[in-house]
Design an enzyme around this catalytic site. Structure first.
Site, mmCIF file in Angstrom:
data_model
loop_
_atom_site.group_PDB
_atom_site.id
_atom_site.type_symbol
_atom_site.label_atom_id
_atom_site.label_comp_id
_atom_site.label_asym_id
_atom_site.label_seq_id
_atom_site.Cartn_x
_atom_site.Cartn_y
_atom_site.Cartn_z
ATOM 1 C CB SER A 1 2.127 -1.786 -4.122
ATOM 2 O OG SER A 1 3.114 -1.838 -5.014
ATOM 3 C CD GLU B 1 1.095 2.434 -0.863
ATOM 4 O OE1 GLU B 1 1.394 3.639 -0.114
ATOM 5 O OE2 GLU B 1 1.023 2.290 -1.946
ATOM 6 N NE ARG C 1 5.312 2.224 -1.886
ATOM 7 C CZ ARG C 1 6.402 2.303 -2.682
ATOM 8 N NH1 ARG C 1 7.424 2.923 -2.123
ATOM 9 N NH2 ARG C 1 6.601 1.495 -3.762
#
Ligand code: EPU
Length: 343
Positions: free
Chosen positions: A243, A339, A170
């Site tokens: 997420s 995130e 990520r």
């Protein structure tokens, strides 16, 4: 230059349809960009002078906490093609504004498999390298060959090979040092002809088993779509950005201590010996699944996803996120890192 005339700047532009949380915020100025040249022209235009700039694809990885007091560049570059083919692989290039899911679907129609595990990820092709999208046992770092971009500071065209993108979990160069400096215009993927199914991820394996279908790229694509639909909210129905936290990575000793206290803690061993914890499990274990603060809520089927039940603001979601972070920190001693990009 005549192209300047084709650029249309809109003032006080509503961003509600341009962020998947559906937050009702506005941009001081917005401009739709269809070519690499237009990125340069738009940023050099007198109207853009002195304004901060935000390149926006599908808005599926951003949390707007307030109106954006600058220029939003709405990425609308289109096109996809086979660049080259040799004995080992196909090289496929797609423009930044293409829908990611439609692009994956098209590669399978063309019999160029390899991206099927990444079906149904919201957003655009150009956003994919920024957070190195990944799901069900595959990250695009495995297939990314080249990123073309425009340097918004100099107006130059630049190319990044896979190493220069510094893709991690990520994470990428574009999320750190290159943030807001480079506008990605296209991404090229290398898809090896020696295709192997990637079907080990527990949820996916279960779905494929239940379907008892041959392990083709299309069967995996369909199964991924089904798994995602069952667990993850459709942003068009319930605003969300996937997420909300990264899965935290801890060292082996920390994991051992955690496991002694919480024997069923979920962790995945990494190549370097560290362990990636399932943040969804940590949050769930703290009792947050399905709970809300105002209209900002934790999704009922996946505790890692925060949702806008309608009328929530970015600040409401951040308030909820902070409460979750505090609980997880207190109970497990683990810090959760958001995130999406917070603006
Ligand atoms: N879990 C719970 N409760 C929950 C959620 C999860 O106990 O509420 C447990 C599950 O039972 C499972 C584990 O946590 O044992 C992992 O859950 P899941 O398979 O749903 O995956 P994840 O780690 O929560 C990651 C990605 C997703 C990606 C899936 C599948 C991150 C931050 N998220 O989620 O990516 O789709 O794996 O590969 O890495 C996204 O980035 O937006 C995203 C959706």
């Amino acid at each position: 230059m005549h192209l300047t005339d084709s650029l249309h700047f809109a003032s006080d532009y509503p961003l509600r349809a341009h962020n998947t949380f559906g937050f009702d915020v506005r941009a001081r100025l917005a401009c739709r960009v269809e070519t690499a040249e237009q990125f340069v022209l738009a940023t050099r235009d007198a109207r853009a002078a002195g304004l901060s700039k935000l390149v926006l694809g599908g808005g599926s990885n951003v949390v707007f906490t307030r109106d954006f007091d600058g220029l939003v560049l709405l990425v609308a570059l289109a096109g996809k093609r086979l660049v080259s083919e040799d004995a080992e692989a196909w090289h496929i290039e797609a423009a930044a504004g293409e829908s990611w899911h439609a692009f994956v679907d098209w590669t399978l129609d063309m019999n160029w498999p390899g991206l099927e595990n990444l079906a149904l990820i919201p957003g655009t092709v150009g956003a994919a390298p920024i957070q190195n999208i990944g799901a069900y046992g595959l990250e695009i770092s495995e297939h990314l060959a080249l990123v073309r971009a425009v340097d918004l500071a100099s107006g130059e065209r630049v190319e990044f090979d896979a190493a220069a993108c510094q893709l991690g979990y990520r994470d990428s160069f574009f999320k750190r040092e290159g943030r807001q400096r480079f506008a990605i215009t296209s991404v090229t993927f290398r898809l090896p002809k020696a295709w192997r199914p990637r079907a080990d991820y527990a949820d996916l394996a279960r779905e494929l088993d239940a379907r008892a279908a041959a392990l083709t790229p299309r069967a995996i694509f369909d199964a991924v779509v089904a798994v995602r639909r069952a667990k993850l909210p459709d942003p068009l129905v319930l605003g969300n950005a996937g997420s909300f936290f990264k899965n935290p990575i801890v060292d082996a000793a920390t994991f051992q201590i955690l496991r002694e206290r919480e024997p069923d803690v979920v962790g995945y061993a990494q190549a370097d010996g560290r362990v990636k914890l399932a943040a969804g499990w940590l949050i769930d274990r703290c009792g947050w699944k399905g709970r809300a603060i105002g209209q900002a809520a934790v999704h009922e089927r996946q505790a890692l996803v925060l949702v806008n039940r309608g009328g929530a603001t970015g600040s409401d979601v951040l308030t909820l996120a902070r409460a979750i972070q505090a609980d997880v920190q207190h109970r497990f001693g683990v810090a959760l890192e958001p995130e999406p990009l917070i603006r």
